[in-house]
Scaffold this motif. Structure first.
Motif, PDB file in Angstrom:
ATOM      1  N   GLY A  23      10.968   9.066   9.291  1.00 15.25           N
ATOM      2  CA  GLY A  23      10.258   8.599   8.120  1.00 15.25           C
ATOM      3  C   GLY A  23      10.237   7.938   8.098  1.00 15.25           C
ATOM      4  N   ARG A  24       8.645   7.337   8.218  1.00 12.25           N
ATOM      5  CA  ARG A  24       7.954   5.896   8.617  1.00 12.25           C
ATOM      6  C   ARG A  24       7.159   5.916   7.238  1.00 12.25           C
ATOM      7  NH1 ARG A  24       6.389   9.311  12.641  1.00 12.25           N
ATOM      8  NH2 ARG A  24       4.378   9.500  13.014  1.00 12.25           N
ATOM      9  N   ASN A  25       6.422   7.566   6.985  1.00 13.58           N
ATOM     10  CA  ASN A  25       5.356   7.368   5.786  1.00 13.58           C
ATOM     11  C   ASN A  25       6.528   7.427   5.135  1.00 13.58           C
ATOM     12  OD1 ASN A  25       3.606   7.741   7.926  1.00 13.58           O
ATOM     13  ND2 ASN A  25       3.624  10.310   8.162  1.00 13.58           N
ATOM     14  N   PHE A  26       7.375   8.471   4.813  1.00 16.95           N
ATOM     15  CA  PHE A  26       8.661   8.553   3.532  1.00 16.95           C
ATOM     16  C   PHE A  26       8.821   6.901   3.678  1.00 16.95           C
ATOM     17  CE2 PHE A  26      12.509  10.307   1.703  1.00 16.95           C
ATOM     18  CZ  PHE A  26      11.637  10.066   0.514  1.00 16.95           C
ATOM     19  N   GLY A  27       9.540   6.534   4.400  1.00 16.37           N
ATOM     20  CA  GLY A  27       9.767   5.351   3.674  1.00 16.37           C
ATOM     21  C   GLY A  27       8.496   4.180   3.562  1.00 16.37           C
ATOM     22  N   MET A  28       6.913   4.248   3.416  1.00 19.03           N
ATOM     23  CA  MET A  28       6.275   3.704   3.020  1.00 19.03           C
ATOM     24  C   MET A  28       5.808   3.912   1.966  1.00 19.03           C
ATOM     25  SD  MET A  28       4.580   1.214   4.909  1.00 19.03           S
ATOM     26  CE  MET A  28       3.201   0.380   4.272  1.00 19.03           C
TER      27      MET A  28
END
Ligand code: HEM
Length: 493
Positions: free
Chosen positions: A445-450
């Motif tokens: 979920g790193r892009n979503f988190g960003m």
């Protein structure tokens, strides 16, 4: 009598096997330094004390490791762990050892075989199916939800405007819970206005017990834990959270079946949000309802507190470093003028300075400070020149690597967002910065988190000027927390 003798013989064979195996492992890693330990329990005393003391113990371990090529070994009872504080060896472990360490077994009753702790064979198949669901194009569709909830957050913060300092994490967590629940399950929870529900209380209780168990060695064996009242409390609260997600999954399954069969002339509203759960039906794997619950619970648990914590640390840092806050504000002004509208994909792409600030915040306050993997085959670590034997555990010290002077230079402990300028990042080791872990089992979920982090901080900074004091004391639980909370003052712009 024969049974007793047989059991004694079995116990002796097991002890002998263990001693021989432990000797072999110790010999293979003989060149690694080790803190002095006690018979049988080894270095388990490192995990006695409060969570602030434990973080200090881990920092001392890291310092010792740095005097010896960045690795050190510890024995926790019968189990050997190699703690890694250099990017070269972290890269090798995180690329090659995809199985999670046994320490995560406490999460099993809650998350089952959800992605976060799935055994590696199952994980490979399921991760392939889940990956496209977290593609940029899909998560960008959630910007509407993120914007809406950020606006609610800004309104809620107004009750604290121009008043004394307060802990901002509570406000941010409610906001990220609303975002993560709605986008993962398609359910609007409105935690920001209704923070006290049986489901949220149950979730909180389970987290508290898990955190406690992780760092209290005497609560780790199931036979001892089950004797405490925590075992029943944990079970009851896990059951409650399972029933909640099961209900949502059942409802979504019905919707999916009706749509598939064209029953009741099923008409989907044109503005319907396609949540992660909706997108997990009808894939190459037909997930069971139980598997869907395990994945959704894993996503909401892995995605919420992490994101909320990074936002809270970043707001504190902006409150401390007024010049950085001014730069962030100017950047926002250049994108939005005086408007308080929600951020679009194009707006977020222009927030280069804010992105560097968030990265620097994740470097200094790495919210997932350690990542533990099971070593399932002998693995050579080129940095420290040692082969870790199969059966050992590896603990990658992301927090230590992010603060290492060998990696980041003599000003490693200082806040300097521009160290993430492209020209200053070219020669950096690829595993020097890993807030989302590294390798194929990194954060899905790193892009979503960003997106969430940039949108929320953008809304807050456009509305309020922040003031804060430096965070001094930290403690380690499953995540990294400041002892005194994320204290800030906000002033209306
Ligand atoms: C700043 C925010 C975040 C941070 C710092 C973060 C960090 C991490 C880290 C370090 C891991 C690997 C843990 C390990 O190997 O032990 C991980 C895994 C994971 N994260 Fe995140 N995360 C963030 C946001 C999110 C979001 C927004 C979601 C989803 C909504 C998410 C879902 C997951 C899942 C499902 C995994 C397990 C992946 C797998 O094993 O394949 N995370 N995260």
């Amino acid at each position: 009598m024969i049974t007793v003798v047989a059991l004694l013989c079995l116990a002796c064979v097991y002890c002998l096997y263990w001693v021989v195996n432990a000797r072999r492992m110790d010999k293979m890693t003989a060149s690694l330094p080790a803190p002095p330990g006690l018979p049988i329990i080894g270095n388990a005393t490192l995990f006695i004390g409060d969570t602030e003391q434990m973080l200090k113990n881990l920092e001392d371990l890291a310092d010792r490791a740095y005097q010896h090529k960045g690795c050190i070994k510890v024995w926790l009872g019968p189990k050997l762990y190699v703690a890694i504080g250099n990017p070269e060896d972290a890269q090798v472990v995180l690329e090659n050892c995809l199985d999670k360490d046994v320490v995560y077994r406490f999460l099993r009753p809650w998350l089952g075989h959800g992605l976060f702790i799935a055994p590696v064979g199952l994980w490979k198949v399921h991760r392939k199916v889940l990956l496209p669901v977290f593609h940029n194009k899909i998560v960008e569709e959630y910007l509407g939800v993120i914007g809406e909830q950020s606006t609610v957050l800004v309104e809620r913060l107004s009750e604290k405007a121009d008043k004394e300092e307060f802990d901002v994490l509570k406000y941010i967590t409610a906001c990220t819970l609303d975002i993560v629940f709605e986008t993962a399950m398609g359910e609007r929870m409105d935690v920001q206005h209704t923070p006290d529900t049986p489901y949220l209380r149950a979730r909180h209780t389970v987290m508290t017990i898990l955190n406690m168990r992780l760092f209290k060695v005497w609560l780790q064996p199931d036979c001892l834990f089950n004797l405490t009242p925590y075992a029943k409390q944990q079970k009851d609260n896990i059951d409650l959270t399972h029933r909640f997600t099961d209900e949502v999954v059942k409802k979504k399954r019905l919707e999916y079946e009706r749509k598939k069969n064209g029953a009741d002339k099923f008409i989907e509203p044109t503005d319907k949000l396609h949540a992660v759960l909706d997108l997990l039906f009808g894939r190459e794997i037909e997930f069971t309802d139980e598997q869907l619950r395990e994945h959704i619970d894993s996503i909401t648990i892995a995605g919420n507190d992490t994101t909320a914590l990074v936002i809270a640390y970043t707001l504190v840092l902006l409150g401390v470093y007024q010049d950085a806050q001014e730069n962030v504000y100017r950047e926002q002004e250049s994108i939005f003028g005086n408007s308080m509208r929600e951020a679009t994909r194009e707006d977020l792409q222009k927030m280069n300075y804010l992105e560097r600030v968030i990265k620097e915040s994740m470097r200094l306050y790495t919210v997932v400070p350690i990542i533990a993997r099971n070593i399932d085959k002998d693995t050579y670590l080129p940095g420290c020149g040692v082969t870790i034997p199969a059966g050992a555990g590896a603990v990658v010290g992301a927090f230590a690597i992010h603060r290492s002077e060998a990696v980041w230079g003599s000003n490693a402990k200082e806040f300097d967002p521009d160290r993430f300028l492209p020209e200053r990042s070219v020669n950096r080791h690829p595993a020097a910065f890993m807030p989302f872990s590294y390798g194929s089992r990194n954060c899905i979920g790193r892009n979503f988190g960003m997106l969430i982090m940039k949108s929320i901080i953008s809304s807050v900074v456009r509305s309020y000027k922040i003031h804060a004091h430096q965070i001094d004391r930290l403690k380690i639980e499953m995540l990294l927390f400041p002892i005194n909370g994320h204290l800030i003052k906000v002033q209306k712009r």
